[in-house]
Design a protein around this motif. Sequence first.
Motif, PDB file in Angstrom:
ATOM      1  N   ASP A  56      99.040  40.994 -19.749  1.00 22.88           N
ATOM      2  CA  ASP A  56      97.983  41.653 -18.979  1.00 22.88           C
ATOM      3  C   ASP A  56      98.613  42.288 -17.736  1.00 22.88           C
ATOM      4  O   ASP A  56      98.575  41.698 -16.646  1.00 22.88           O
ATOM      5  N   PRO A  57      99.202  43.471 -17.857  1.00 24.70           N
ATOM      6  CA  PRO A  57      99.894  44.096 -16.718  1.00 24.70           C
ATOM      7  C   PRO A  57      98.910  44.659 -15.690  1.00 24.70           C
ATOM      8  O   PRO A  57      98.820  45.865 -15.479  1.00 24.70           O
ATOM      9  N   SER A  58      98.159  43.746 -15.051  1.00 32.53           N
ATOM     10  CA  SER A  58      97.164  44.146 -14.057  1.00 32.53           C
ATOM     11  C   SER A  58      97.600  43.665 -12.680  1.00 32.53           C
ATOM     12  O   SER A  58      98.593  42.941 -12.534  1.00 32.53           O
ATOM     13  N   GLN A  59      96.818  44.058 -11.669  1.00 30.44           N
ATOM     14  CA  GLN A  59      97.176  43.655 -10.304  1.00 30.44           C
ATOM     15  C   GLN A  59      97.123  42.134 -10.125  1.00 30.44           C
ATOM     16  O   GLN A  59      98.030  41.564  -9.512  1.00 30.44           O
ATOM     17  N   PRO A  60      96.120  41.406 -10.638  1.00 28.37           N
ATOM     18  CA  PRO A  60      96.124  39.938 -10.470  1.00 28.37           C
ATOM     19  C   PRO A  60      97.321  39.267 -11.134  1.00 28.37           C
ATOM     20  O   PRO A  60      97.921  38.351 -10.564  1.00 28.37           O
ATOM     21  N   SER A  61      97.677  39.725 -12.331  1.00 29.77           N
ATOM     22  CA  SER A  61      98.822  39.100 -13.013  1.00 29.77           C
ATOM     23  C   SER A  61     100.124  39.408 -12.291  1.00 29.77           C
ATOM     24  O   SER A  61     101.009  38.556 -12.193  1.00 29.77           O
ATOM     25  N   ARG A  62     100.244  40.630 -11.765  1.00 27.74           N
ATOM     26  CA  ARG A  62     101.450  40.974 -11.016  1.00 27.74           C
ATOM     27  C   ARG A  62     101.548  40.143  -9.733  1.00 27.74           C
ATOM     28  O   ARG A  62     102.637  39.756  -9.303  1.00 27.74           O
ATOM     29  N   GLU A  63     100.410  39.865  -9.123  1.00 26.86           N
ATOM     30  CA  GLU A  63     100.401  39.024  -7.926  1.00 26.86           C
ATOM     31  C   GLU A  63     100.878  37.612  -8.244  1.00 26.86           C
ATOM     32  O   GLU A  63     101.657  37.017  -7.491  1.00 26.86           O
ATOM     33  N   LEU A  64     100.448  37.084  -9.382  1.00 26.42           N
ATOM     34  CA  LEU A  64     100.873  35.741  -9.779  1.00 26.42           C
ATOM     35  C   LEU A  64     102.374  35.708 -10.069  1.00 26.42           C
ATOM     36  O   LEU A  64     103.091  34.789  -9.637  1.00 26.42           O
ATOM     37  N   VAL A  65     102.865  36.712 -10.796  1.00 23.09           N
ATOM     38  CA  VAL A  65     104.292  36.777 -11.106  1.00 23.09           C
ATOM     39  C   VAL A  65     105.111  36.917  -9.822  1.00 23.09           C
ATOM     40  O   VAL A  65     106.178  36.304  -9.674  1.00 23.09           O
ATOM     41  N   ALA A  66     104.597  37.693  -8.866  1.00 20.17           N
ATOM     42  CA  ALA A  66     105.312  37.873  -7.593  1.00 20.17           C
ATOM     43  C   ALA A  66     105.431  36.553  -6.836  1.00 20.17           C
ATOM     44  O   ALA A  66     106.433  36.308  -6.147  1.00 20.17           O
ATOM     45  N   ARG A  67     104.430  35.706  -6.961  1.00 23.02           N
ATOM     46  CA  ARG A  67     104.493  34.402  -6.299  1.00 23.02           C
ATOM     47  C   ARG A  67     105.601  33.534  -6.892  1.00 23.02           C
ATOM     48  O   ARG A  67     106.275  32.787  -6.182  1.00 23.02           O
ATOM     49  N   PHE A  68     105.782  33.622  -8.204  1.00 23.66           N
ATOM     50  CA  PHE A  68     106.891  32.890  -8.834  1.00 23.66           C
ATOM     51  C   PHE A  68     108.234  33.486  -8.419  1.00 23.66           C
ATOM     52  O   PHE A  68     109.197  32.756  -8.152  1.00 23.66           O
ATOM     53  N   ASP A  69     108.304  34.818  -8.382  1.00 24.11           N
ATOM     54  CA  ASP A  69     109.559  35.469  -7.978  1.00 24.11           C
ATOM     55  C   ASP A  69     109.932  35.134  -6.538  1.00 24.11           C
ATOM     56  O   ASP A  69     111.120  35.033  -6.197  1.00 24.11           O
ATOM     57  N   GLY A  70     108.925  34.956  -5.678  1.00 20.13           N
ATOM     58  CA  GLY A  70     109.202  34.675  -4.278  1.00 20.13           C
ATOM     59  C   GLY A  70     109.459  33.213  -3.976  1.00 20.13           C
ATOM     60  O   GLY A  70     109.852  32.877  -2.856  1.00 20.13           O
ATOM     61  N   ALA A  71     109.251  32.346  -4.951  1.00 18.04           N
ATOM     62  CA  ALA A  71     109.468  30.913  -4.724  1.00 18.04           C
ATOM     63  C   ALA A  71     110.955  30.586  -4.862  1.00 18.04           C
ATOM     64  O   ALA A  71     111.602  31.008  -5.830  1.00 18.04           O
ATOM     65  N   PRO A  72     111.544  29.842  -3.920  1.00 18.89           N
ATOM     66  CA  PRO A  72     112.970  29.516  -4.015  1.00 18.89           C
ATOM     67  C   PRO A  72     113.301  28.619  -5.193  1.00 18.89           C
ATOM     68  O   PRO A  72     114.469  28.537  -5.596  1.00 18.89           O
TER      69      PRO A  72
END
Length: 369
Positions: A56-72
């Motif tokens: 689901d390449p939408s804004q909510p899914s991208r926000e969730l993925v970004a949170r994983f990418d930003g986690a150390p």
Amino acid sequence: MLHQVFALVVKELLALLKDAKSRMVLIVPPIIQLIVFGYAATYDLNHVPFAVYNEDPSQPSRELVARFDGAPAFQEVARIHSDAEIAPLIDRREALMVLHIDRRFSRDLLSGGAGQVQFILDGRNSNTALLAMGYANTIVSDFDTWWAARHGGITPPATLDIRARFNENLESRWFIIPGIVALLTLVVTLVVIALSVAREREAGTFDQLLVTPMRPIDILLGKAIPGILIGTVEATFIIVAGVLWFGVPMRGGMVPLYLGLLVFLLSVIGIGLMISSLAVTQQQALLGTFLFLVPAVILSGFATPIANMPPLIQDFTYLNPMRYFLVVVRGVFLEGASTWSLAPQYWPMLIIGLVTLAMAGWLFRRRLY
């Protein structure tokens, strides 16, 4: 008598320090093990490799993925586009976890429902998998709270506020480094003491020791005191390195710590002298040492909680002096424990030390005559 014991102590220390192999045992292995344990032995997860399967390449899914990418704790290693790519990625250990976002994720969120997110984990190492799942659950929970606040949804009825005492950031290094004080002190002191009499027998100087006016108790004291000195120096070096290099807080005083160290060394030296009295060669002494070391470390609570062991195994841990010293050293480092509060840990080590020293003296006299 005292000057004879002092002379034997000096002789033992010179024999250790002049021998290149003995110096290596005293200096190099503790430094290497301190570095290895301090940096490698950790329960924290950093840069966990994960793959993203976002249907689901939408804004909510991208926000969730970004949170994983930003986690150390996480590091994205791949983007996949079909179910068939999941199993090979985990089988080859290229990813520990796959974050699968359902194609109806944003639609369910916007309609007030629950978006479907799936974690597919590599369960071959269950401890690592559980830690990664806990980190991932925290990120998703934070996303849920953020989404509800921004879109007027129902906020969670209860919010979990986690606060840890004694180790505010839950750094596993703060737990492991104090344990290394006990572990390396046990290893070095036990090896040195266990080899002392066996080395004399192999070198042929033990018979010369027997014809001196010294009594068996004097010889035992002369062998034990160097072990106390060496163990104290080793422990002090590790304590200083733990505080200054690894940043572990020292919240307690030196008196409860070194009192515990003294009775711990007394018990370890008693066990080492028992092994040394029974061994004829240094090889036998080493085998006896490691025969004791492995169960002692496992049954001490150094890595796994004693409370999780079967009741019968827990009973055996009461015979292990390292069990008590771990409570002392961790209590002084993290809790600021006092001498009085640690008294229940001191007297069992003292009893173990007195009993093992008495048995070592009996075995020693038996081997002499």
